[in-house]
Write a protein that holds these residues in place. Structure first.
Motif, PDB file in Angstrom:
ATOM      1  N   LEU A   1       0.839  -1.203   0.000  1.00  0.00           N
ATOM      2  CA  LEU A   1       0.000   0.000   0.000  1.00  0.00           C
ATOM      3  C   LEU A   1       0.872   1.249   0.000  1.00  0.00           C
ATOM      4  O   LEU A   1       0.652   2.168  -0.792  1.00  0.00           O
TER       5      LEU A   1
ATOM      6  N   PRO B   1      -3.882   7.761  -4.351  1.00  0.00           N
ATOM      7  CA  PRO B   1      -4.959   6.896  -3.860  1.00  0.00           C
ATOM      8  C   PRO B   1      -5.825   6.262  -4.942  1.00  0.00           C
ATOM      9  O   PRO B   1      -6.169   5.085  -4.839  1.00  0.00           O
TER      10      PRO B   1
ATOM     11  N   ALA C   1      -4.016   3.447  -6.288  1.00  0.00           N
ATOM     12  CA  ALA C   1      -3.728   2.475  -5.232  1.00  0.00           C
ATOM     13  C   ALA C   1      -4.962   1.664  -4.853  1.00  0.00           C
ATOM     14  O   ALA C   1      -4.843   0.556  -4.340  1.00  0.00           O
ATOM     15  N   VAL C   2      -6.148   2.205  -5.122  1.00  0.00           N
ATOM     16  CA  VAL C   2      -7.368   1.430  -4.865  1.00  0.00           C
ATOM     17  C   VAL C   2      -7.285   0.094  -5.590  1.00  0.00           C
ATOM     18  O   VAL C   2      -7.715  -0.940  -5.086  1.00  0.00           O
TER      19      VAL C   2
ATOM     20  N   ALA D   1      -5.066  -7.282  -2.767  1.00  0.00           N
ATOM     21  CA  ALA D   1      -5.150  -7.645  -1.350  1.00  0.00           C
ATOM     22  C   ALA D   1      -5.621  -9.094  -1.194  1.00  0.00           C
ATOM     23  O   ALA D   1      -5.065  -9.854  -0.397  1.00  0.00           O
TER      24      ALA D   1
ATOM     25  N   THR E   1     -11.493  -8.188   8.240  1.00  0.00           N
ATOM     26  CA  THR E   1     -12.937  -8.018   8.271  1.00  0.00           C
ATOM     27  C   THR E   1     -13.243  -6.677   8.937  1.00  0.00           C
ATOM     28  O   THR E   1     -12.324  -5.959   9.339  1.00  0.00           O
ATOM     29  N   SER E   2     -14.518  -6.337   9.039  1.00  0.00           N
ATOM     30  CA  SER E   2     -14.881  -5.059   9.659  1.00  0.00           C
ATOM     31  C   SER E   2     -16.353  -5.053  10.055  1.00  0.00           C
ATOM     32  O   SER E   2     -17.157  -5.789   9.474  1.00  0.00           O
TER      33      SER E   2
ATOM     34  N   LEU F   1     -18.014  -2.785   6.405  1.00  0.00           N
ATOM     35  CA  LEU F   1     -17.291  -3.407   5.299  1.00  0.00           C
ATOM     36  C   LEU F   1     -17.297  -2.548   4.043  1.00  0.00           C
ATOM     37  O   LEU F   1     -18.288  -1.896   3.730  1.00  0.00           O
TER      38      LEU F   1
ATOM     39  N   PRO G   1      -6.258  -0.258  13.830  1.00  0.00           N
ATOM     40  CA  PRO G   1      -6.549   1.169  13.964  1.00  0.00           C
ATOM     41  C   PRO G   1      -6.556   1.876  12.614  1.00  0.00           C
ATOM     42  O   PRO G   1      -5.887   1.438  11.674  1.00  0.00           O
TER      43      PRO G   1
ATOM     44  N   CYS H   1      -8.495   6.868   1.796  1.00  0.00           N
ATOM     45  CA  CYS H   1      -9.528   6.031   1.159  1.00  0.00           C
ATOM     46  C   CYS H   1     -10.677   5.657   2.100  1.00  0.00           C
ATOM     47  O   CYS H   1     -11.684   5.113   1.654  1.00  0.00           O
TER      48      CYS H   1
ATOM     49  N   TYR I   1     -17.476  -1.093  -5.301  1.00  0.00           N
ATOM     50  CA  TYR I   1     -18.167  -1.487  -4.054  1.00  0.00           C
ATOM     51  C   TYR I   1     -19.424  -0.645  -3.861  1.00  0.00           C
ATOM     52  O   TYR I   1     -19.449   0.284  -3.051  1.00  0.00           O
TER      53      TYR I   1
ATOM     54  N   ALA J   1     -17.324   1.769   4.284  1.00  0.00           N
ATOM     55  CA  ALA J   1     -16.015   1.999   4.909  1.00  0.00           C
ATOM     56  C   ALA J   1     -15.452   3.382   4.635  1.00  0.00           C
ATOM     57  O   ALA J   1     -14.263   3.546   4.384  1.00  0.00           O
TER      58      ALA J   1
HETATM   59  C1  HEC Z   1      -5.836   3.392  -1.801  1.00  0.00           C
HETATM   60  C2  HEC Z   1      -7.057   3.300  -1.038  1.00  0.00           C
HETATM   61  C3  HEC Z   1      -6.983   2.627   0.308  1.00  0.00           C
HETATM   62  C4  HEC Z   1      -6.163   2.964   1.359  1.00  0.00           C
HETATM   63  C5  HEC Z   1      -5.121   4.069   1.444  1.00  0.00           C
HETATM   64  C6  HEC Z   1      -6.531   2.061   2.430  1.00  0.00           C
HETATM   65  N1  HEC Z   1      -7.532   1.219   2.031  1.00  0.00           N
HETATM   66 FE1  HEC Z   1      -8.416  -0.202   3.145  1.00  0.00          FE
HETATM   67  N2  HEC Z   1      -9.490  -0.825   1.562  1.00  0.00           N
HETATM   68  C7  HEC Z   1      -9.467  -0.238   0.323  1.00  0.00           C
HETATM   69  C8  HEC Z   1     -10.256  -1.047  -0.596  1.00  0.00           C
HETATM   70  C9  HEC Z   1     -10.487  -0.756  -2.061  1.00  0.00           C
HETATM   71  C10 HEC Z   1     -10.737  -2.150   0.159  1.00  0.00           C
HETATM   72  C11 HEC Z   1     -11.615  -3.301  -0.347  1.00  0.00           C
HETATM   73  C12 HEC Z   1     -10.797  -4.344  -1.068  1.00  0.00           C
HETATM   74  C13 HEC Z   1     -10.113  -5.334  -0.161  1.00  0.00           C
HETATM   75  O1  HEC Z   1      -9.011  -5.004   0.320  1.00  0.00           O
HETATM   76  O2  HEC Z   1     -10.637  -6.412   0.104  1.00  0.00           O
HETATM   77  C14 HEC Z   1     -10.233  -1.975   1.506  1.00  0.00           C
HETATM   78  C15 HEC Z   1     -10.486  -2.852   2.518  1.00  0.00           C
HETATM   79  C16 HEC Z   1     -10.014  -2.718   3.808  1.00  0.00           C
HETATM   80  C17 HEC Z   1     -10.289  -3.644   4.899  1.00  0.00           C
HETATM   81  C18 HEC Z   1     -11.067  -4.940   4.821  1.00  0.00           C
HETATM   82  C19 HEC Z   1     -12.466  -4.858   5.322  1.00  0.00           C
HETATM   83  C20 HEC Z   1     -13.432  -4.242   4.329  1.00  0.00           C
HETATM   84  O3  HEC Z   1     -14.012  -3.218   4.687  1.00  0.00           O
HETATM   85  O4  HEC Z   1     -13.609  -4.786   3.216  1.00  0.00           O
HETATM   86  C21 HEC Z   1      -9.661  -3.147   6.000  1.00  0.00           C
HETATM   87  C22 HEC Z   1      -9.660  -3.747   7.382  1.00  0.00           C
HETATM   88  C23 HEC Z   1      -8.970  -1.951   5.583  1.00  0.00           C
HETATM   89  N3  HEC Z   1      -9.206  -1.702   4.250  1.00  0.00           N
HETATM   90  C24 HEC Z   1      -8.180  -1.206   6.422  1.00  0.00           C
HETATM   91  C25 HEC Z   1      -7.338  -0.193   5.981  1.00  0.00           C
HETATM   92  C26 HEC Z   1      -6.344   0.444   6.824  1.00  0.00           C
HETATM   93  C27 HEC Z   1      -6.096   0.133   8.284  1.00  0.00           C
HETATM   94  C28 HEC Z   1      -5.688   1.355   6.037  1.00  0.00           C
HETATM   95  C29 HEC Z   1      -4.501   2.216   6.416  1.00  0.00           C
HETATM   96  C30 HEC Z   1      -3.315   1.504   6.864  1.00  0.00           C
HETATM   97  C31 HEC Z   1      -6.291   1.279   4.720  1.00  0.00           C
HETATM   98  N4  HEC Z   1      -7.278   0.337   4.715  1.00  0.00           N
HETATM   99  C32 HEC Z   1      -5.912   2.076   3.655  1.00  0.00           C
HETATM  100  C33 HEC Z   1      -8.800   0.915  -0.019  1.00  0.00           C
HETATM  101  C34 HEC Z   1      -7.832   1.527   0.749  1.00  0.00           C
END
Ligand code: HEC
Length: 200
Positions: A61, A70, A73-74, A81, A99-100, A103, A148, A156, A175, A180
């Motif tokens: 990430l 960002p 990076a999505v 992931a 999980t969350s 979600l 956290p 994001c 999504y 989230a």
């Molecule tokens: C570039 C955008 C981006 C950033 C920055 C980002 N996320 Fe996400 N996150 C996503 C996306 C898209 C998903 C859904 C895809 C997946 O990972 O399964 C996701 C899914 C998750 C999930 C899985 C549960 C769910 O809601 O599906 C967790 C937990 C999570 N992120 C935590 C974090 C944390 C903690 C950080 C910072 C360290 C972070 N993310 C930073 C885009 C981001």
């Protein structure tokens, strides 16, 4: 929700579920630092499986955010992931994931043993108030470790008005049921979970 309320809520939810399902008992859960000795090696294995996944996802990430920003990076989260998670499962032999209570990806829904604990979390709970939980699953353990929300995550998962049109459009398309966004720094974003077997 503070720690006391979470700890009170978990057995309550378990009792309600047990009553509703007509089952005598659900898996027993513990704060990880109070785990019975016989579960500790499996708990440590589950925790190191989580640490491996966490390191890999975090490194990837950070690299993508630095390289591209960002919106691009999505794609890492969306496409990579789950693949990176599958690699850690294959390498360790232990089921692992994220999980969350709010979600983004419905594919990250909690395992049955984690469901009552995740469902008992209130929005706005601080990660510092949530303990890692160990669940006794008989021949294996489940570990649920709070995640956290860091400053970098807000790009994001933060205030929807601050995310930018590109990112919002990409997330919305991938999504449509995203829950989230709107997290603040320090808030509980969700959990890592892993299972590991009791070894004789
Ligand atoms: C570039 C955008 C981006 C950033 C920055 C980002 N996320 Fe996400 N996150 C996503 C996306 C898209 C998903 C859904 C895809 C997946 O990972 O399964 C996701 C899914 C998750 C999930 C899985 C549960 C769910 O809601 O599906 C967790 C937990 C999570 N992120 C935590 C974090 C944390 C903690 C950080 C910072 C360290 C972070 N993310 C930073 C885009 C981001």
């Amino acid at each position: 929700m503070n720690r006391t309320r979470l700890l009170v809520a978990m057995p309550l939810v378990a009792a309600m579920l047990a009553a509703a399902c007509g089952r005598e008992s659900l898996p027993r859960d513990y704060a990880i630092d109070q785990a019975p000795a016989k579960l500790r090696p499996a708990a440590a294995e589950a925790e190191s499986t989580i640490a491996l996944l966490q390191r890999r996802l975090g490194a990837r990430l950070n690299a993508e955010l630095e390289r591209a920003g960002p919106a691009e990076a999505v794609a890492v989260c969306r496409d990579s992931a789950q693949m990176m998670t599958a690699d850690v499962v294959a390498e360790t032999g232990n089921p692992v994931g994220r999980t969350s209570h709010r979600l983004r990806n419905p594919g990250n829904a909690p395992r049955p043993w984690a469901k009552p604990i995740v469902a008992a979390v209130d929005s706005g709970t601080l990660a510092a108030d949530v303990k890692t939980v160990l669940v006794d699953l008989g021949d294996r353990v489940g570990v649920l470790q709070p995640i956290p929300t860091g400053a970098i995550c807000l790009r994001c998962h933060g205030d929807p008005d601050s995310l930018g049109a590109d990112l919002t459009a990409i997330v919305r398309e991938a999504y449509p049921e995203d829950h989230a966004v709107g997290f603040s720094e320090g808030e509980l974003r969700g959990f890592f979970w892993a299972e590991a077997p009791l070894r004789k």
